[in-house]
Design a protein around this motif. Sequence first.
Motif, PDB file in Angstrom:
ATOM      1  N   THR A 139      -9.966  -0.837  -6.277  1.00  0.00           N
ATOM      2  CA  THR A 139     -10.192   0.459  -5.626  1.00  0.00           C
ATOM      3  C   THR A 139      -9.347   1.556  -6.250  1.00  0.00           C
ATOM      4  O   THR A 139      -9.838   2.660  -6.538  1.00  0.00           O
ATOM      5  N   TRP A 140      -8.074   1.270  -6.478  1.00  0.00           N
ATOM      6  CA  TRP A 140      -7.169   2.297  -6.996  1.00  0.00           C
ATOM      7  C   TRP A 140      -7.446   2.606  -8.463  1.00  0.00           C
ATOM      8  O   TRP A 140      -7.172   3.719  -8.918  1.00  0.00           O
ATOM      9  N   ALA A 194      -6.331  -8.994  -0.430  1.00  0.00           N
ATOM     10  CA  ALA A 194      -6.281  -7.540  -0.237  1.00  0.00           C
ATOM     11  C   ALA A 194      -5.628  -6.860  -1.432  1.00  0.00           C
ATOM     12  O   ALA A 194      -6.087  -5.810  -1.894  1.00  0.00           O
ATOM     13  N   VAL A 195      -4.564  -7.474  -1.957  1.00  0.00           N
ATOM     14  CA  VAL A 195      -3.884  -6.906  -3.121  1.00  0.00           C
ATOM     15  C   VAL A 195      -4.836  -6.841  -4.315  1.00  0.00           C
ATOM     16  O   VAL A 195      -4.898  -5.836  -5.030  1.00  0.00           O
ATOM     17  N   ARG A 196      -5.597  -7.909  -4.529  1.00  0.00           N
ATOM     18  CA  ARG A 196      -6.570  -7.899  -5.628  1.00  0.00           C
ATOM     19  C   ARG A 196      -7.598  -6.788  -5.432  1.00  0.00           C
ATOM     20  O   ARG A 196      -7.969  -6.092  -6.387  1.00  0.00           O
ATOM     21  N   LEU A 219       0.830  -1.210   0.000  1.00  0.00           N
ATOM     22  CA  LEU A 219       0.000   0.000   0.000  1.00  0.00           C
ATOM     23  C   LEU A 219       0.864   1.259   0.000  1.00  0.00           C
ATOM     24  O   LEU A 219       0.662   2.171  -0.818  1.00  0.00           O
ATOM     25  N   PHE A 220       1.853   1.306   0.891  1.00  0.00           N
ATOM     26  CA  PHE A 220       2.665   2.516   0.971  1.00  0.00           C
ATOM     27  C   PHE A 220       3.675   2.604  -0.174  1.00  0.00           C
ATOM     28  O   PHE A 220       4.112   3.705  -0.526  1.00  0.00           O
ATOM     29  N   ASN A 251      -3.435  -2.692 -12.402  1.00  0.00           N
ATOM     30  CA  ASN A 251      -3.794  -4.079 -12.648  1.00  0.00           C
ATOM     31  C   ASN A 251      -3.021  -4.995 -11.718  1.00  0.00           C
ATOM     32  O   ASN A 251      -1.968  -4.621 -11.189  1.00  0.00           O
ATOM     33  N   ALA A 252      -3.540  -6.187 -11.526  1.00  0.00           N
ATOM     34  CA  ALA A 252      -2.865  -7.205 -10.715  1.00  0.00           C
ATOM     35  C   ALA A 252      -2.480  -8.381 -11.598  1.00  0.00           C
ATOM     36  O   ALA A 252      -3.219  -8.752 -12.516  1.00  0.00           O
TER      37      ALA A 252
END
Length: 241
Positions: A163-164, A156-158, A116-117, A176-177
Motif C-alpha cells: 500500500t505504501w 499486515a506488515v506485508r 504504522l505510526f 520494502n519488507a
Amino acid sequence: MTKLEGKVAVITGGSSGIGLATAKLFAAEGAHVYITGRRQRELDAAVRQIEKNVTSVQGDVARLADLDRLYATVKQQHGRIDILFANAGGGEFVPLAEITETHVDSLFNTNVKGLLFTVQKALPLLQEGSSIILNASVVASKGVGGSTIYSATKAAVRSFARTWTVELRDRKIRVNAVSPAQTNTPFHKSEEIKTFLASLVPMGRLGDPNEVAKAVLFLASDDSSFITGIELFVDGGTAQI
C-alpha cells in the motif's frame, strides 16, 4: 566509498538482535544511526557496541508520545531521515483456544499500530528518494500452530509495504519488507527450542542476525534502486519449499 555515506537512518528496536546487527552495519557503511528501545540499559550497551555515528532514544513504538520524542530529536540534530528500518516488534505463540484480549492487544499495538505510526510520523522528515524497510516474517506466509495473532500482525506488515509503495511513489520513496525465518536472537532463549527451530529450516540451522542485516542494507542502499514493494525472504528456504 561506503554504501550509506552521509545518510541518516532510524532503526526501531535497535538495541538487540536484528536491529542491533543492522545498526552496526549501517554505521560501518557511513550512516548516522538513531536507535530506539524500551530499556535504557540495553540501549547504552548497544551504543557502546556500535561505537560511532549513533544516537539512542529510549522509547516504545506502541506509545505515540515516544515516537514524537524520537522524531523531534532527529529533526533537531539532523533535520531529515534517509532510511527508516521499522524493526521493533514482538511475538508470542498461543493456541487458538487460549487467545485472550490482552494477547491480541499486545501484539497488534506493537507490530501493527506501532509500526504504522513509526512510518507515518517519520513522513515529514523522510527525504525524496528515501528507503523504508519493514520487518515482517515468514509466519505471514506459513501456517504455524499457535501463531494466529503473530502471523496476522506480520501479514499486515506485508500489506503495508504494498500500500505504501503506491502512496509514496510520487516522493520516490521505496518501501520494502524483509521476512526472516528462525534467527538466532535473544527472542529464543532455550537451546532446546533453538535446536527444534533449526530443524524446521531447509538449510538446517538458524539464521544469523548479520545475514538479515545485510539484506536490510541492500534494500536501504542504491544497490536496490529499482526495487520497491517486495518481500525479501531471508529464511534459509523456510517459506519457499
